[in-house]
Design an enzyme around this catalytic site. Sequence first.
Site, PDB file in Angstrom:
ATOM      1  CG  ASN A 233     -15.821 -11.740 -10.731  1.00  0.00           C
ATOM      2  OD1 ASN A 233     -16.611 -12.136 -11.593  1.00  0.00           O
ATOM      3  ND2 ASN A 233     -16.136 -10.820  -9.842  1.00  0.00           N
TER       4      ASN A 233
ATOM      5  CB  THR B 213      -9.792 -13.220  -9.810  1.00  0.00           C
ATOM      6  OG1 THR B 213     -10.970 -12.451 -10.048  1.00  0.00           O
ATOM      7  CG2 THR B 213      -8.585 -12.437 -10.288  1.00  0.00           C
TER       8      THR B 213
ATOM      9  CB  ALA C 110     -13.727   9.911   0.114  1.00  0.00           C
TER      10      ALA C 110
ATOM     11  N   GLY D  95      -9.968  -2.295   5.133  1.00  0.00           N
ATOM     12  CA  GLY D  95      -9.707  -1.024   4.450  1.00  0.00           C
ATOM     13  C   GLY D  95      -9.319  -1.247   3.006  1.00  0.00           C
TER      14      GLY D  95
ATOM     15  CE  LYS E 276     -14.312 -21.565  -6.748  1.00  0.00           C
ATOM     16  NZ  LYS E 276     -15.116 -21.634  -7.919  1.00  0.00           N
TER      17      LYS E 276
ATOM     18  N   GLY F 131      -9.262  -7.617  -5.234  1.00  0.00           N
ATOM     19  CA  GLY F 131      -9.154  -7.758  -6.694  1.00  0.00           C
ATOM     20  C   GLY F 131      -8.305  -6.639  -7.289  1.00  0.00           C
ATOM     21  CG  ASP F 132      -9.645  -2.790  -6.728  1.00  0.00           C
ATOM     22  OD1 ASP F 132     -10.236  -3.308  -7.688  1.00  0.00           O
ATOM     23  OD2 ASP F 132     -10.216  -2.112  -5.848  1.00  0.00           O
TER      24      ASP F 132
HETATM   25  O1  RIB Z   1     -12.798  -2.450  -5.238  1.00  0.00           O
HETATM   26  C1  RIB Z   1     -12.955  -1.690  -4.081  1.00  0.00           C
HETATM   27  C2  RIB Z   1     -13.280  -0.259  -4.409  1.00  0.00           C
HETATM   28  O2  RIB Z   1     -14.535  -0.194  -5.063  1.00  0.00           O
HETATM   29  C3  RIB Z   1     -13.401   0.654  -3.222  1.00  0.00           C
HETATM   30  O3  RIB Z   1     -12.169   1.245  -2.873  1.00  0.00           O
HETATM   31  C4  RIB Z   1     -14.477   1.631  -3.626  1.00  0.00           C
HETATM   32  O4  RIB Z   1     -14.058   2.955  -3.698  1.00  0.00           O
HETATM   33  C5  RIB Z   1     -15.037   1.121  -4.943  1.00  0.00           C
HETATM   34  O5  RIB Z   1     -14.569   1.822  -6.009  1.00  0.00           O
END
Ligand code: RIB
Length: 290
Positions: free
Chosen positions: A179, A205, A11, A273, A209, A237-238
């Site tokens: 990174n 990453t 969360a 977000g 750049k 990054g995710d």
């Molecule tokens: O990379 C971002 C994430 O890092 C967030 O969503 C947070 O929950 C942490 O895990």
Amino acid sequence: MTIYNLGSINADNVYRVSHLVGPGETLAATDLTQGLGGKGANMSVAAARAAARVVHIGAVGPDGRWAVERLLEYGVDTRHIGEVQVPTGHANICVDTNGENAIVVFSGANHAISEAMIGAALSEASAGDFFVTQNETNGQAKAVKMAKRLGLRVTYAAAPFDATAVSAVLDDLDLLVLNEVEADQLAKETGSNLDDLPVSDIVVTLGAKGCRWVPKGSAPQGFPAVKVDAIDTTGAGDTFTGYLIAGLDRGMPMPQAIDLATRAAALMVTRMGTADVIPDLKELEDQRLG
Ligand code: RIB
């Protein structure tokens, strides 16, 4: 094919602040948004929004049923998310006016994933499927071994970075995403250059750049970033990693998958977000036309 993701589910409490808080300082946030996050969940949502079939492997507490429902709404297969008697993980994220963040994570249920849960999920996998994990759950090393043995294409997103955790899985990786700072730390820890590591593909990453692809045995290639005004870099990054593996899973060559992932991450940093605001393919296309 399918992407199996052993990943965290959090969360996220996202606080907008004038600056990142210093030691001993108390600071009033100017805004709070709450939503779904966790590096794992963010990658699952990103890959699903990139039209991949994604099976998430993870755990929540009884207080996290909403998160499982939300992943399902976003198109992620949630059958292998267990409910355990430990509170759901959460993250308190401060974002300053430059879009930079500072994050405190409470692991909770993300560290209560049993080997049996991982085994049950991977028993459905086929050779050639993708397996991805990050450093926010327990069970990474065993899961990586299991996935490799089953012939999956094993990806590790080395975040949050821990040199020991990466070293433990390095020999079984097909793709490593990290990174620039982490790449330097890993080189120091292993005493090897990136191209000497036993990994077929490494993607580094570089934020604004762009990124660098280091294919084993060939010259590294650089890719530029898309220029945008960043308001929140959290989850970018995710988003990049989720889109990257979704592209590769669809059979895209690495440069094309990197281009897709770069455009998704660029759009993501213009939004405040995490999982709830990861763009889908149509939004990427609209942005290209706009
Ligand atoms: O990379 C971002 C994430 O890092 C967030 O969503 C947070 O929950 C942490 O895990």
